[in-house]
Design an enzyme around this catalytic site. Structure first.
Site: not given
Ligand code: GAR
Length: 219
Positions: A113, A115, A142, A151
């Site tokens: 994942n 985060h 991360s 997480d």
């Molecule tokens: C990203 O910033 C990712 O780190 C976050 O969602 C966004 C997805 O963006 N993930 C989380 O918060 C997971 N807990 P994307 O759809 O443009 O890749």
């Protein structure tokens, strides 16, 4: 002599925009990442990232939680769908669902994942706003192996960005996101090359236990 590996088969799970997915696909296209995306699965039919994948003739599938009585039933169906593609790695790229223990155990060592925080700081949602409110000087992202703890799995690598005067959650999120793309591609590349594994006693990098997350320099 350079060791060669068969391309790593990825299944990517998304819920929205899909910019990390896009970065992964671009890295594959340019030959940086020895991997292939076998399928993209979303819990939301309207996730913009799905269109991007289908434009590239990648299998896209939607699994709507409303069609399942509970989390276990959903995750069981999701697992069945993922396993049709027999992936070497399942990549959570903005997949905004909590995963059940049985699902996580099934993919131990091949579920990662990304985060948007320097874990263990700011687990959960709204990480950018919370970082600003906490007055932290550095924020970041991360990549970690997924375990039952939300997480909370072992972190493979991180990238740091400064929090600048005048930042709001959006400007900070944008600065982090640019670095997320590099970070995720780099970690998947390491895994594809067999350099990173999860063992009983922790994450290994190039055959040695990783005592602290690898740190990617910002560009
Ligand atoms: C990203 O910033 C990712 O780190 C976050 O969602 C966004 C997805 O963006 N993930 C989380 O918060 C997971 N807990 P994307 O759809 O443009 O890749």
């Amino acid at each position: 002599m350079t060791e060669t590996h068969a391309p790593l088969k990825l299944v990517v799970l998304i819920s929205g925009r899909g910019s990390n997915l896009e970065a992964i696909l671009e890295a594959i296209d340019t030959g940086k990442l020895p991997a292939v995306v076998s399928a993209v699965i979303s819990n939301r039919a309207d996730a913009p990232g799905l269109a991007y994948a289908s434009e590239r003739a990648i299998d896209t599938l939607v699994l709507d939680a409303a069609d399942y009585p509970d989390r276990d039933a959903y995750d069981h169906a999701l697992q069945g769908m993922i396993d049709l593609f027999n992936p070497g790695l399942v990549v959570l790229a903005g997949f905004m669902r909590i995963l059940s223990p049985a699902f996580v155990h099934h993919y131990t060592g091949r579920l990662i994942n990304i985060h948007p925080s320097l874990l263990p700081e700011f687990r959960g949602l709204n990480t950018h706003q919370r970082a600003i409110e906490a007055g932290t000087a550095e924020h970041g992202a991360s990549v970690h192996f997924v375990t039952e703890e939300l997480d909370g799995g072992p972190v493979i690598a991180q990238v740091r960005v400064p929090v600048l005067p005048g930042d709001d959650a959006d400007t900070l999120a944008q600065r982090v996101l640019e670095q997320e793309h590099r970070l995720y591609v780099t970690v998947i590349q390491w895994i594809a090359e067999g350099r990173v594994t999860l063992e009983d006693d922790g994450v290994y990098f190039d055959g040695e236990v990783l005592n602290a997350p690898k740190r990617l320099e910002t560009t």
